[in-house]
Design an enzyme around this catalytic site. Structure first.
Site, PDB file in Angstrom:
ATOM      1  N   ASP A 185       0.464  -3.573   5.672  1.00 38.69           N
ATOM      2  CA  ASP A 185       1.770  -3.888   6.268  1.00 38.69           C
ATOM      3  C   ASP A 185       1.771  -5.238   6.976  1.00 38.69           C
ATOM      4  OD1 ASP A 185       3.629  -1.936   5.708  1.00 38.69           O
ATOM      5  OD2 ASP A 185       3.215  -0.734   7.499  1.00 38.69           O
TER       6      ASP A 185
ATOM      7  N   GLU B 129      12.222   5.580   3.084  1.00 42.12           N
ATOM      8  CA  GLU B 129      11.865   6.488   4.188  1.00 42.12           C
ATOM      9  C   GLU B 129      13.094   7.135   4.814  1.00 42.12           C
ATOM     10  OE1 GLU B 129       9.119   4.912   7.074  1.00 42.12           O
ATOM     11  OE2 GLU B 129       9.367   6.633   8.409  1.00 42.12           O
TER      12      GLU B 129
ATOM     13  N   ASP C 153       1.543  -0.059   9.492  1.00 42.96           N
ATOM     14  CA  ASP C 153       1.578  -0.427  10.910  1.00 42.96           C
ATOM     15  C   ASP C 153       1.838   0.811  11.780  1.00 42.96           C
ATOM     16  OD1 ASP C 153       4.238  -0.069  10.318  1.00 42.96           O
ATOM     17  OD2 ASP C 153       4.918  -1.963  11.196  1.00 42.96           O
TER      18      ASP C 153
ATOM     19  N   LYS D 151       3.181  -5.097   2.442  1.00 44.25           N
ATOM     20  CA  LYS D 151       4.453  -4.369   2.534  1.00 44.25           C
ATOM     21  C   LYS D 151       5.266  -4.968   3.666  1.00 44.25           C
ATOM     22  CE  LYS D 151       4.843   0.094   4.023  1.00 44.25           C
ATOM     23  NZ  LYS D 151       5.698  -0.041   5.222  1.00 44.25           N
TER      24      LYS D 151
HETATM   25  O1  KIV Z   1       3.444   2.249   8.559  1.00 38.42           O
HETATM   26  C1  KIV Z   1       3.364   3.165   7.733  1.00 38.42           C
HETATM   27  O2  KIV Z   1       2.424   3.970   7.738  1.00 38.42           O
HETATM   28  C2  KIV Z   1       4.407   3.255   6.729  1.00 38.42           C
HETATM   29  C3  KIV Z   1       4.457   4.474   5.870  1.00 38.42           C
HETATM   30  C4  KIV Z   1       4.539   5.712   6.623  1.00 38.42           C
HETATM   31  C5  KIV Z   1       5.444   4.359   4.793  1.00 38.42           C
HETATM   32  O3  KIV Z   1       5.180   2.369   6.600  1.00 38.42           O
END
Ligand code: KIV
Length: 274
Positions: free
Chosen positions: A88, A187, A49, A118
Site C-alpha cells: 500500500d 471494500e 496500511d 495499491k
Molecule cells: O490496508 C489493507 O489491509 C487493505 C485491505 C484490507 C484491502 O487495504
C-alpha cells in the site's frame, strides 16, 4: 537502498488474467513469519496500511508512513517466495500529484522488491493510476469504502446505499480500471452494486465486505485468525480463534515462571536432565 528483484511464480499479469476464471485468493501480511505461512495458500499477499491499526494500534490508517510500509514490505518479501506481493501507498504519499505518487511508488518497489503498489481513490486518482502504469508501475486500485478517507466519510460504514453514492462508486471503479489498474479492491460496498461492478469491469475485482460475485476476496489476516476479541466487522469470518490460545499460553507461562517450574533442566545449558 535497493533490493535484487527476482520474478516470482505469481505476477500481476497472472492476477489480471484470472478475470472470469478461478477466484483470486488474497490476504494481508505484515511480517516475514506470517508471510511464510500464508505464501503456499494465496495468490496475492497485500502489505496493507491496515498494519497501522493491526500492528501499531493506531485508531485509523492515517498515521502510517512510507517508511513503515517499506519495512513491512521488505519483511513480507523476505518471508514469501511465490505469491504476488502488493504494498500500500500510505496516506499523503500519492494524492498530491502523479509525480509525487511516482516518486514514492518507485521507492516502495525499489526498496522492497514488491510487484505492485495499491492506492485508494477513484475518478480523482485515475490520472495518477495512468501515470504510474505508463511508467512501469503496476497498480492495484481501491474503491468503495476507502479507509484513508475515514474522516471525509465520517466513519467506516458500508457504502453504495444511496443512488448518488452507488453511481459514484461505479464511476470510480470504471475510471481506475480504464486507467490501467491490473485489479481493483472493492471494500464495504452493498451487494447488488458490488456484483454489477464485478460483472462490468474487465479486470479482477477483489472484494472485502463486497460480494461473492467478486473475482477474488481479501481479508485482514489477524481478523480471520481471531486475534481480536473486541470487535468483529460483519464481513469477517473467523477461521481460527487464536486470541484465547495466546492469552492462555501467556497465563500458563506466567504461572510456571512464578512457580519456578519453568525453565526445567531440559531447557538449561549444562544442567542434568531430571
Ligand atoms: O490496508 C489493507 O489491509 C487493505 C485491505 C484490507 C484491502 O487495504
Amino acid at each position: 537502498m535497493s533490493v535484487a528483484i527476482a520474478a516470482r511464480p505469481v505476477t500481476t499479469r497472472d492476477i489480471r488474467a484470472r478475470k472470469g476464471a478461478e477466484p483470486v485468493v488474497c490476504l494481508t501480511a505484515y511480517t516475514a513469519p506470517m508471510a511464510r505461512l500464508l505464501d503456499p495458500h494465496v495468490d496475492l499477499l497485500l502489505v496493507g496500511d491496515s498494519l497501522g491499526m493491526v500492528v501499531y494500534g493506531l485508531p485509523t490508517t492515517i498515521g502510517v508512513t512510507l517508511e513503515m510500509m517499506i519495512a513491512h514490505g521488505q519483511a513480507v518479501m523476505r518471508g514469501s517466495a511465490r505469491a504476488c506481493v502488493v504494498v500500500d501507498l500510505p496516506f499523503g504519499s500519492y494524492q498530491e500529484s502523479p509525480e509525487q505518487a511516482f516518486r514514492n511508488a518507485a521507492r516502495l518497489m525499489m526498496e522492497t522488491g514488491c510487484a505492485a503498489v495499491k492506492l485508494e481513490g477513484g475518478e480523482e486518482m485515475a490520472a495518477t493510476v495512468r501515470f504510474l502504469v505508463e511508467r512501469g508501475i503496476p497498480v492495484m486500485a481501491h474503491v468503495g469504502l476507502t479507509p484513508q478517507s475515514v474522516h471525509a466519510f465520517g466513519g467506516f460504514r458500508a457504502r453504495g446505499k444511496s443512488e448518488g453514492e452507488a453511481g459514484k462508486i461505479l464511476a470510480d471503479a470504471h475510471a481506475v480500471a480504464d486507467a490501467g489498474a491490473f485489479s481493483v479492491v472493492l471494500e464495504g460496498t452493498q451487494e447488488p452494486l458490488a456484483r454489477r461492478i464485478a460483472e462490468e469491469l474487465a479486470v479482477p475485482v477483489i472484494g472485502i465486505g463486497a460480494s461473492p460475485a467478486c473475482d477474488g476476496q481479501v481479508l485482514v489476516i489477524d481478523d480471520i485468525l481471531g486475534m481480536f476479541t473486541e470487535f468483529q466487522p460483519k464481513f469477517v469470518k473467523r477461521f481460527a480463534e487464536l486470541a484465547p490460545l495466546v492469552s492462555d499460553a501467556a497465563a500458563r507461562y506466567a504461572a510456571e515462571v512464578k512457580a519456578r517450574t519453568f525453565p526445567g533442566p531440559e531447557h538449561c545449558f549444562g544442567a542434568k536432565p531430571r
